[in-house]
Design a protein around this motif. Structure first.
Motif, mmCIF file in Angstrom:
data_model
loop_
_atom_site.group_PDB
_atom_site.id
_atom_site.type_symbol
_atom_site.label_atom_id
_atom_site.label_comp_id
_atom_site.label_asym_id
_atom_site.label_seq_id
_atom_site.Cartn_x
_atom_site.Cartn_y
_atom_site.Cartn_z
ATOM 1 N N LEU A 34 0.806 -1.217 0.000
ATOM 2 C CA LEU A 34 0.000 0.000 0.000
ATOM 3 C C LEU A 34 0.839 1.267 0.000
ATOM 4 O O LEU A 34 0.292 2.372 -0.052
ATOM 5 N N GLY A 35 2.166 1.122 0.073
ATOM 6 C CA GLY A 35 3.040 2.293 0.047
ATOM 7 C C GLY A 35 3.148 3.009 1.377
ATOM 8 O O GLY A 35 3.643 4.139 1.431
ATOM 9 N N ASP A 36 2.712 2.375 2.474
ATOM 10 C CA ASP A 36 2.781 3.025 3.777
ATOM 11 C C ASP A 36 4.171 2.914 4.395
ATOM 12 O O ASP A 36 4.531 3.712 5.252
ATOM 13 N N ILE A 37 4.942 1.918 3.997
ATOM 14 C CA ILE A 37 6.352 1.819 4.379
ATOM 15 C C ILE A 37 7.165 1.665 3.095
ATOM 16 O O ILE A 37 6.666 1.139 2.095
ATOM 17 N N ASP A 38 8.408 2.142 3.124
ATOM 18 C CA ASP A 38 9.244 2.091 1.922
ATOM 19 C C ASP A 38 10.456 1.192 2.089
ATOM 20 O O ASP A 38 11.355 1.198 1.253
#
Length: 352
Positions: free
Chosen positions: A139-143
């Motif tokens: 979901l792109g909440d952590i990279d």
């Protein structure tokens, strides 16, 4: 001026995209100078080493809660799984998500094994935590990559699924008759007759029973299942639900009745033994494995194959294709066994 022409015909670029960061260059053409200026201005927009992205300072418990807010709330066991994960966070010391390593989890796993935890339960909790990082990354909440990606689950001896024999079923039903709960036997009979999970049978309502079928809606796979039942069971179900509205939570009453019945069951298979009993007797009576998959509502055939060995025809080839087939093994060890006259693949008789 960012770009100016020199007396000798060349072009000088003097650009300062941000305060304190200045670039100068002398080129031959104006177009070249414009490209250099545009390149430097664009480079300053992108986050580089001198303008790093803020570090993710969220703790593991905050990431678990974030997973629940974004995804966990949409699955059937989301709240229960979140509570399990939050307990894991406490046992791990609730580190920063970026500081968690596979070694942390392996150390926790060792302590749980020494404390007597069931390996399958440990693997389930590990899978839950691993899924948190996978989902947040998707979901792109952590990279950053999943810190548990290289940790392998425990390998353990698969336990044999327990089921009630034909003699134990009436023994259990008699014990359920003595229970204080008025609905516990009826819920148990639904599980035995349909292979339903306890929660599915207990969640039945009057409108889900009609035309000698029951419809399970609160299923683990989120798919409806319609299973036929006998007319007698349908009449008893409708009579009870017409009088009481719905079943009460009687899972504890069932566990107490099992304990009083004298039937010994493996750890963790108390209420699920009814589902195993249905599936086992279905296969022992010659039922089709694909039909059983649909009745039980399994997402894959792999789960249903646990009951395949109970089929009368399962692996029967082992009897006629083993290396002892054709030998007379009734003789004493002192007597050399005689091999029967067998035909080889070419059609000839083999030599004794």
């Amino acid at each position: 001026m960012a770009i100016e022409q020199l007396p000798d015909g060349r072009w000088r670029v003097d650009v300062e995209p941000i305060k304190g960061k200045r670039f100068r260059k002398t080129v031959k053409t104006k177009a070249e100078a414009q490209r250099f200026e545009a390149t430097k201005r664009a480079a300053m927009i992108q986050p580089t080493n001198w303008n790093p992205k803020p570090k993710d300072r969220r703790k593991l418990s905050e990431l678990v809660q974030r997973w629940y807010d974004l995804h966990g709330h949409s699955i059937t066991s989301g709240r229960r799984r979140t509570n399990t994960l939050l307990l894991m966070c406490q046992r791990l010391g609730d580190p920063l998500g970026t500081k968690l390593t596979g070694a942390h989890l392996v150390e926790l796993r060792r302590r749980e094994l020494e404390a007597g935890a069931v390996p399958k339960s440990i693997n389930n909790r590990f899978t839950y935590l691993k899924a948190v990082f996978n989902e947040l990354h998707r979901l792109g909440d952590i990279d950053y990559p999943n810190p548990l990606a290289k940790v392998k689950p425990l390998k353990f001896q698969e336990r044999q699924l327990s089921y009630l024999t034909a003699k134990q079923i009436p023994q259990l039903l008699d014990a359920l008759d003595s229970s204080r709960s008025s609905c516990v036997r009826l819920v148990a009979e639904v599980c035995l007759a349909t292979g339903a999970r306890w929660s599915e049978a207990q969640g039945l309502t009057r409108d889900l029973i009609r035309h000698q079928t029951v419809t399970f809606t609160n299923t683990k796979s989120k798919r409806l299942r319609v299973i036929p039942i006998s007319q007698a069971l349908e009449q008893r179900l409708t009579a009870y639900l017409d009088d009481h509205g719905r079943f009460t939570d009687c899972s504890r009453a069932f566990r107490i009745a099992v304990a009083h019945s004298g039937i010994a069951l493996p750890r963790g298979q108390c209420s699920h033994v009814l589902r195993h009993t249905f599936a086992s007797h279905f296969m022992m009576s010659g039922g089709n494995i694909l039909t059983l998959k649909e009745i039980l509502g399994h997402a894959s055939l792999t789960m249903t194959m646990r009951y395949a060995h109970l089929s009368p025809s399962h692996l029967r080839d082992a009897l006629k294709l083993n290396p002892l087939d054709g030998f007379d093994t009734s003789s004493t060890p002192a007597t050399k066994p005689k091999k029967k006259n067998l035909k080889n693949q070419s059609g000839g008789a083999t030599k004794p």
